[in-house]
Structure formats: C-alpha cells, structure tokens
Design an enzyme around this catalytic site. Structure first.
Site, short mmCIF file in Angstrom:
data_model
loop_
_atom_site.label_atom_id
_atom_site.label_comp_id
_atom_site.label_asym_id
_atom_site.label_seq_id
_atom_site.Cartn_x
_atom_site.Cartn_y
_atom_site.Cartn_z
N ARG A 63 0.89 -1.60 0.08
CA ARG A 63 0.42 -0.12 0.47
C ARG A 63 0.55 1.19 -0.26
O ARG A 63 0.56 2.39 -0.74
CB ARG A 63 -0.96 -0.14 1.10
N ILE A 79 -7.04 6.75 -0.77
CA ILE A 79 -7.13 5.92 -0.65
C ILE A 79 -7.89 5.24 -0.28
O ILE A 79 -7.56 5.62 1.06
CB ILE A 79 -5.19 5.64 -0.80
N SER A 80 -8.60 4.40 -0.09
CA SER A 80 -9.25 3.96 0.94
C SER A 80 -8.88 3.15 2.73
O SER A 80 -8.14 3.01 2.31
CB SER A 80 -10.23 3.17 0.29
N GLN A 81 -9.93 3.37 3.00
CA GLN A 81 -9.64 2.09 4.67
C GLN A 81 -8.39 1.03 3.68
O GLN A 81 -9.31 0.01 3.62
CB GLN A 81 -10.30 1.93 5.17
N PRO A 82 -7.86 0.65 4.24
CA PRO A 82 -7.44 -1.07 4.02
C PRO A 82 -8.48 -1.88 3.78
O PRO A 82 -9.21 -2.84 3.39
CB PRO A 82 -6.38 -1.45 4.42
#
Lengths: 784, 262
Positions: B83, B109-112
């Site tokens: 990431r 960038i979205s939350q994993p």
C-alpha cells in the site's frame, strides 16, 4: 478631547471590521465546508478579546504613541485583510483528515493566526480609541456600534453586485483611504504617507486574489474534468451560484434501478460550490419521463384532480417539469434565491425550454414558511422534493418543524396530498423523525383515524412520505402498489400493510424500518416511549427548536466517543462534534486571554475584580443571545434568512449606538428594566404582533421590524458604556481588560447560544439572556 | 510573575518538542535513506524499510482487516500488495494504518479494511472480469488483480489515471486496463462484467452499469452524501434482470468503517 474626526475614523474602522467578518463567512462558505467557517472564524474573532488583553498589558505604550499606532495599524489592517485571505487559501485543509494527520494541525494553527491578525489589528485600533478618549466612552461606543451597523449593511448590499474578491480589495482600499486623510503634523509627513498609501493601493489592486475552492468540494472536482466550463457565476449574501456545463453531469436523485433510458442533456447549478441541482434540457416533455421513475412521482399517481401544485423549491426546474409531465393545471413554485429565478428566466431559459415561463407556472421569490404564513390558497398537491444539499445537524429548517408541517396541511384542498421526499438514511433516523413529525402535525391539525392518512415508500436511496387530507381510498392503495411494482420500490406503510409486503427489493440490513416502528409512532401512547427508547432524538422539531437534522441525545455522546476510540466516527456525521469542539477551544483560549493580563495589572481584591468580570461577561453573552434569538424569530416574518439577519444585526447595532449616546441621561436601573420588560413582552407577544402587521411589502415588514427592535436595542446599548465609565472612574487600568472580557464572551456566546437552542430552544436562549441582564443589573451597583 | 511566564514558555516548548519528535524507527530509517549517498548503503536501507513495511502490513491484516473480511484469498492479497507504493510520499509512514489517506484532487486511498470488505462482497472467482469505477491511486485495482485475471478500471481525473496506469502496469502488465473516462457509462467493449465496484458516491446508480452487469453479477457501491454517513450497497442482478439491493455496512465520510458488521 475626542473630535468628530476621530469619531468618524472609529466609525469607519468598526464598519470595515464587521464587513470583513461577514465577507469572510461568505468566502469560507464558498471555498470550504459548512463546518469550517464557524470553527475558524469564531476563533479568529477572539482577536476582539485579545485586543483587550494587549491593551491591558501595554496601555502606557498605546497611550503614548496613539497617533503612530493608529497610523501603522491602518497599514496593518489594509494588508492583513488582503493577505489573511490570500495566504490562508494556500493552506489546503481537509477537516476530516485532521483527526489522524497531525501535520495538518499546523496548517489549522496557521489558518487561525492568519485570520486572527485582521480582527486583532482592527479591534486593537478600536480599543485604542477607548483608551485614548476614555472620558467620552458613550460617544465612542455609539460610533463603534453605528459603524458596525453601517458595515453590515454595506457588505450585504455589496455582495449582491460584486464578487467577494472585489469586495475584499475594496475593504483594504478603504483602509488606505483612511491613512490618506489622517491629520499628519507636517507637510513632509503628509507627502510621505501619501506615497506610502499610493504604493499600498497599487499593491492591493494588482495583488492576485482568486477564490481557491477546496478540492474536496464537488465543484472543484468537476472543474478538474476536461470539457467542463462555468457558464455563469452569481453572488449574493446568501450564496454563490455557479452554473456548470459538463458531459460528466448525470443528476437524477432517487431514480429507480429499472429505468434504463439515458438522461437528457444537463447543466447543474452549484450552491456555494456544492449541492449540484440539475437543469435538464428538453424539447418534448416525454424526455422527462425519467423523473416519473423516482419515488417523488408517487403522489401524481394518486391525485383525484390535477389542478394546483405547490412546489417547495423551484431550483433547476426539474420538479416543475414533473408537474407539467403530469399535466398539472397550475404550478406555484417557491424559490428563495432570486438569482436562480433570474438565471432560469433569462440566461438559462432557452436551455431549460422556458420552464419557469410556461403559462401554467408561477415562480415566486419567497421563503416557504413566509408564503404559507401570508397566503390562504389551497392546493391539490404540496410537493417537498429531494434536495441535492447535505443536511447538517445545526441547520435550521422551518419547513420541517411541527408548525411548518401543520401550515402545509392547512393549505391542502379537501382531497389534497402532501408529499415529502427524503434521502434514505442508515440508520433511518431522519425518515423515522419525519414520519413522527407528520403524525404529530396531523394530530395537531385535527385529523381523525390517523393511520389511514399515510403512505410511505422506499427506493434504493430515497423515501417518499404522503399525507392525505382525506383518508386514502382502496383504489388509491392499489395504485400505490402498482407504482411501486413497476419501479421496484418497496412499500413501507399504507393502511393495512402486511409485514411480508415490506422490503421486497431493497434490504436495509439492520437499519430496516420495521412495521412496529411505524405503528409505535402512530400511537400517541407508544410514541413517547419510542422517543425515549430510541438512541436518537426523534421528537419533532418546533419553531422554537428548528433543528430537524439534529439527532444527538446526551446519551448518544458516549457512543460517539467509543466510536472515536475504535478509529471510527460514529455514524459519520461529525457536525455535532464541531460545536463542542468550537466551545472547548474558545473557552481555553479565552481563559488564557482573560487571566494572563491579570499578571500584568495591579493586584486588586478578588471581589473588586470579580464584579466587573461577571458584569462584562454577562453583557457580552446576553447581547449576542438576544440578537441570535431575534434573528430566529424574524426569519418567519421577514422571509429569507439573509433579510432577517441584515435587519436584525443592523437594527440592533444602530439602535444600541443611539442608546449609548443617551446612556447617561437615564438612571442606572432604567436600561436593565427596559431590556427585561421589552424582552418579556416580545417573548410572549411577538408572534401576535407579527400577525397584526403581516404586510406584503418587504419594506413595510422591515420598517415594522425596526419599530419592534428599537426600544429593546436602544436600552441594550446603555449598560456597556456605563460599565466602562464606572471602571474608568474607579480602576482606569482595568478598562481594556474589561473590554477584552466582553469581547471574549461575545465570541463564546454564539456557540453557547446554539448549544442552548439545540437542547432547550430559542425561547430559553432569550430567558438566559434576561437572567444575565438581571445579573448585570445587580452587579452594576457592586462596582459603582 | 517572571517565574509564571517562564513556566508557561517551558510548557509551550515541551508541546512543540512533542509535536516534532520523530514518530518511530521508520521515520528515522526514512531520513537516513534520504541522506544516504552510497548506493549500496541506500539499497540496504531500502531493503530494511521494505521488510519493516511488510511486517506492518501483516500486522494490519491480522489486527484490523480481518475484523471485517475473512476470505483467505482476499486477506492474502491484502498482505501482498504494498500500500505504501500507492500513497503520497509524505504519507508513506502512515500507509499501514487502518484509515484513508489523501492522494490529491480531492480523492483518497480507501481504508484497507474497507477495501478488503468491498472486495470480499464481490465473491470473486479467478476467471471473473471486474470493472472498477474510480481508480484513484490504483490500490483497489491492485487487490482485484491479485484475485482475478482481468481488471478494467476507469478514472475521471486524468492526472490520477496516468499515475495509476504507471503503477499498475509495472505490477500487473496488461492484466489491468486503465482508462480516463466518465465511469457513468462503464466500459461497454468488455461488458458484461461479473463484478463492478464503484468507489465514488452517486445520487443514483447509472443504468449503463446495471446493463453491463452479468446475470448473477454483483456490484458494490457506497451511497450517501460525501463526508457524511455513507452506506455500502450490494446490488445483485438476478435471473431475468431483476435488480435487488442490500445495504451491508455503514461507512462514514472518506470512508471510515462503522465496526458493526451486519
């Protein structure tokens, strides 16, 4: 001795500072998120308090170099007005990332400092006059207040005809004008200042100031796309409009998933750079069929007669098109923003197929509640459509209050239908609250057999709730079922619904609205228990507490905090957090600002310090409390909130200024008695007065508003200068400190008043204000 | 009085020091890497850094991601995709925290854990063809590419599309196709898709996307106003083209996850 010249300078400085404050609020509403403006600006306004602290610490210096400081201060004011905005725009902040990206905190601190400086400089100049000409405090205060009133009026008028960037430069240039007319001791100095002023003017004129819209606002996103262009821009004190053309616009709120045809070409109107609303282009009404595939179209399928439609919000005209698609004979559409009307009737008329100018359509520039208050017409359908805007917890909404809903019911024809569409929320707190509000309103309205008057349906992301003035017939219910089946919408409620009929197409998981929820809300006995049991505040909003979107109960807060600990923000809606956050930072900074100067002032017995402290604290808070409560009360009478704000703020400041001039002619108890007496009268009888004076002309209503405000504001202008005069006689060194205390608490009070209004109502805010005035009245004798 | 002022300044100084103090060994490593001039030394430091990132990634998956997602293939993909190579350089140290990060142009960038959960909802099989709307940094597309053979992803902002294309082609070659276009119309040349994943909130589900779904296909889409509560909606195209939706998870703003899994 204070001269007319210096009073005029004070008048202008006060006008400029208040105008700048209002302009800044407007600028930040365009470029940043709704939350951001109050958070940042309330802190920046602490500059008023800090000026008192500085005044207390450096008073001999300020008195000694009065003229020089005034001169430099004006340069500083001109520059800081411009640079404060320009530099703060270079700091990109997404408020939401502040929670986990500490590097952004510095940006926020820089923001605060950049915006604090102009207020600090401006207020410092004002306090400078009070320190220099301390024997004529009532004259100074009158100039200060009437200047502020003029500044408010000037900037509100200015916002109608000029862009904010231009107005910002204009304010800076007015500061320079003050520099040029100052009485300098020598010709040489005069020439020097003339040169300096001209250079500064050139700098201001040619300094590039452009509004940088936060990249997190929808307009900024669209502007990054190719083939996107802004066709028209309009500014007003209420909002900035941008009409955008982009191939990437596809707006169709609440559209059924069954609809497969493409949308007609669209433009969008952005309100303050967000909440895009569609303007669709069509040559034939059949192109607008897509609108019939949203939950909002349900009421048309049930109407007994399609004669008169009242539309709450004309916007881009799509809902008018839906009315025309269904062959309504007469459509009255209300629009609060006059510039939208002008655009739609002129520049956008051709694109929108002259939708605002169709013979069946009449668009009125008015606030919905004001129209309902002043009209006696009835309608077959009253439509409250889905809006593109986000709903913030602290937004006041007078249409969704119990009184607002009752007044809509009163305007229904005997077989008329009220249709209210909302976004589906998860959990569906707003949807449940609207159901509860409409049920309670129907009770107040006097409807019998309540359960037979409602229909509720749901699409994948919207709901539509219908209230029929007559009960819904079996044939109408059959049409509801057909409508939903064709469009794959879910039935949530109709008289006689079975549980298994619900949620056929769209399951909301744990957030499903259950039949038991709606049954409980329909029953007067169970409803109260349901409100108590719910995690959210579902009790209907009222005109006194018009915060429909505020759902947080005190017992909800532990859940919010728990959410934070788990790296999650409970329910996502962070607006309720902003208010306490603002209060906390204001209390902390004000505490520092109030107590630090005490280290530099001579020691006084606690009692001697406490009495003036509480006196000026009470005045600072109560003045703002009264002002805020009255803005709210006048909204229903005057129409769009911007009128209410302008009339109330200008009226209060100007009449208080007059009061200040007359302060010494009354015995000490009179102003306090006058304030309490008039505020009590208005608390109980203002609404009756408004009914008696319901003129159609805005100017007559405005005149009446001034007539009502005059006695109260007149007396409210007296306690502050009288208090300062007493301080000046007893402990002159404490004068700037007292000014600071008043300044700090004026700023704090706006957040505290909102807090009180949310939980207790605006009447309670007024009652608190009266108690504070009473306290001040009692304290006055303690230190005089 | 002087003592009080000195005390006040001392407290202020402590605050400033606390604020600027390097956070962890990774920041020190990062600084050392930037100042290193010897290529061998730099390579060594880089390897050390990658090792630390891999460790952090594993911890993230074991401690946070698996609270929402349980599919072993998805978790494996999450452990594999770096990431930190999809974030902006200034946020690299925060790449393995379970929250979204800004990538510019108003995008994130979205939350994993949310990426993993949305991927799991699609119930992907290796031969599936997947369409992503809203490429952003390319991280979600990379996770998808670890699970299926063909990924098509569309980004509206050309600058983001270029960066993502570069990254994704270096990792996955032609298996991930990126184009700059309006995602509203989908990618009809490669339709129908077994799964569609939308990572931008809309006021309606575009009908072209529904048409480009295979029968039995799934689509995941977040719904609701940006920066307020959003809801993840799972759309399923049943036989005969009947569309059903199910709200599966509350997410908030950009987007945070509400822990209660439904």
């Amino acid at each position: 001795m204070v001269t007319g010249f210096y009073l005029a300078v004070l008048f202008v400085i006060s006008a400029l500072v208040l105008a700048y404050e209002l302009l800044l609020m407007r600028l930040f509403s365009i470029t940043h998120f709704h939350h951001f403006a109050p958070l940042v600006i309330s802190t920046a306004l602490l500059g008023f308090g800090v000026s008192g602290s500085f005044g207390a610490i450096f008073q001999s210096f300020f008195q000694k170099y009065f003229f020089r400081i005034l001169n430099f201060g004006l340069y500083g004011l001109a520059l800081s007005f411009l640079l404060g905005v320009a530099l703060s725009q270079t700091l990109e902040i997404n408020f939401f990332f502040l929670f986990w990206l500490p590097r952004l905190w510095w940006r926020l601190v820089c923001f605060y400092v950049l915006l604090l400086i102009p207020f600090l400089v401006g207020a410092q100049l004002i306090v400078l006059f009070f320190m220099q000409f301390r024997h004529k405090i009532h004259w100074l205060y009158a100039a200060n207040l009437s200047g502020s009133a003029f500044g408010a009026l000037f900037i509100v008028m200015g916002m109608f005809w000029a862009a904010p960037e231009f107005l910002l430069k204009l304010l800076s240039l007015l500061c320079v004008a003050l520099i040029l007319i100052m009485p300098y001791p020598s010709r040489k100095e005069h020439l020097l200042q003339l040169g300096g002023g001209l250079l500064l003017s050139l700098f201001i004129v040619f300094f590039p100031v452009q509004l940088e819209i936060s990249e997190y606002k929808e307009l900024a996103h669209f502007l990054k796309l190719s083939d996107t262009e802004i066709l028209y821009q309009r500014y007003s004190p209420e909002c900035a409009l941008h009409v955008v053309k982009s191939p990437s616009l596809h707006l169709s709120p609440g559209q059924s998933l069954n609809y497969t045809a493409s949308l007609p070409p669209q433009y969008a109107i952005f309100f303050d750079s967000s909440s895009p609303t569609a303007i669709s282009s069509f040559t034939d009404l059949s192109q607008m069929q897509y609108l019939d595939y949203s939950t909002q179209a349900l009421a048309y399928a049930l109407l007994a007669q399609k004669k008169r439609l009242l539309l709450m919000g004309a916007g881009g005209g799509t809902q008018i098109a839906l009315g025309l698609y269904h062959q309504m004979e007469q459509i009255i559409a209300l629009e609060r923003n006059n510039q939208v009307i002008q655009l739609m009737q002129h520049e956008l008329a051709e694109f929108s197929n002259h939708i605002y100018l169709q013979p069946q359509v009449k668009v009125l520039h008015t606030e919905a509640r004001h129209f309902l208050f002043s009209s006696s017409e009835t309608f077959d359908l009253i439509q409250v459509p889905l809006t593109g805007g986000e709903s913030y917890s602290l937004n006041e909404n007078y249409l969704y209050t119990k009184e607002g809903l009752v007044s809509m019911m009163q305007h229904l024809a005997p077989t008329g239908i009220l249709s209210i569409s909302q976004w589906m929320k998860f959990p569906p707190k707003e949807n449940k609250k609207m159901f509860a509000s409409l049920v309670e309103a129907a009770e107040t309205f006097g409807s019998k057999a309540l359960s037979l008057h409602f229909v509720l349906i749901k699409g994948w992301n919207s709901t539509t709730l219908l209230f029929g003035k007559s009960i819904f017939s079996t044939e109408q219910i059959v049409r509801v079922k057909q409508f939903c089946q064709q469009r794959h919408f879910d039935l949530l409620y109709y008289p006689g619904i079975q549980r298994e009929e619900m949620h056929q197409f769209h399951s909301a998981g744990a957030h499903q609205i259950q039949l038991e929820d709606l049954s409980a809300l329909l029953s007067p006995v169970e409803r109260t228990h349901y409100y108590e049991r719910s995690r959210f505040f579902l009790t209907p909003a009222t005109d006194d507490r018009p915060f429909f979107h505020y759902y947080f109960k005190l017992k909800t807060w532990p859940l919010v905090l728990k959410g934070f600990r788990h790296h999650s923000i409970f329910l996502g809606d962070i607006t309720p957090l902003i208010l306490p956050l603002t209060c906390l930072q204001l209390f902390f900074l004000s505490g520092l600002g109030i107590f630090l100067p005490l280290l530099f002032l001579k020691k006084l017995p606690a009692r001697q310090r406490l009495a003036p402290f509480f006196y000026f604290m009470s005045l600072g808070m109560s003045y703002m409390f009264v002002e805020m409560a009255f803005i709210q009360k006048f909204i229903l009478y005057l129409g769009p909130p911007i009128y209410s704000m302008s009339f109330v703020i200008t009226g209060f400041l100007f009449f208080s200024g007059l009061g200040s001039l007359w302060a010494v002619r009354f015995p000490a108890w009179v102003p306090f008695f006058g304030i309490i007496a008039f505020a009590l009268i208005y608390l109980f009888w203002l609404d009756t007065l408004f009914v008696m004076a319901s003129f159609t002309s805005l100017f007559l209503r405005g005149g009446f508003a001034f007539f009502v405000l005059f006695p109260l504001a007149f007396f409210m202008g007296m306690p502050f200068p009288r208090g300062l005069q007493q301080i000046e006689k007893m402990e002159p060194d404490f004068l700037p400190w007292c000014w600071g205390v008043n300044g700090f608490f004026s700023v704090i009070s706006t957040s505290v008043a909102t807090f009180l209004a949310v939980y207790l109502g605006f009447s309670a805010v007024l009652v608190f204000a009266l108690l504070l005035y009473l306290l001040a009245g009692l304290l006055y004798n303690r230190f005089s | 009085m002087k003592t009080k002022i000195i005390f006040f300044l001392f407290i202020l100084l402590l605050g400033v020091l606390w604020f600027f103090w390097p956070e962890n060994s990774l920041s020190r490593l990062q600084s050392a890497m930037q100042s290193a001039t010897d290529p061998v030394q730099k390579e060594k430091l880089m390897a050390e850094r990658e090792e630390k990132f891999a460790h952090q990634r594993a911890l993230l998956v074991e401690q946070s991601v698996c609270e929402l997602a349980s599919d072993s293939a998805v978790l494996k993909a999450m452990k594999k995709v770096p990431r930190h190579q999809f974030t902006r350089p200034e946020d690299i140290e925060k790449a393995y925290r379970d929250h979204p990060l800004p990538i510019g142009y108003g995008q994130t960038i979205s939350q994993p854990s949310l990426v993993a959960y949305m991927t799991e909802l699609l119930a992907l099989k290796p031969n599936d063809r997947v369409l992503e709307i809203g490429t952003g940094s390319g991280y979600q597309a990379a996770i998808l590419a670890e699970l299926v053979q063909e990924v098509y992803t569309i980004e509206l902002v050309s600058e983001l599309e270029k960066t993502a294309k570069q990254r994704l082609s270096s990792f996955y070659g032609d298996r991930v196709q990126v184009k700059c276009a309006d995602g509203y119309y989908g990618w009809s040349e490669y339709a129908p898709f077994s799964a569609i994943i939308v990572t931008a909130a809309l006021d309606h589900i575009p009908s072209p996307l529904i048409q480009q779904m295979k029968e039995g296909g799934k689509m995941v889409i977040p719904v609701g106003p940006v920066y307020q509560t959003q809801e993840l909606i799972l759309v399923t195209k049943k036989e005969g083209g009947v569309i059903q939706t199910k709200s599966v998870l509350s997410v908030s703003f950009v987007p945070f996850v509400h822990k209660e899994k439904k």
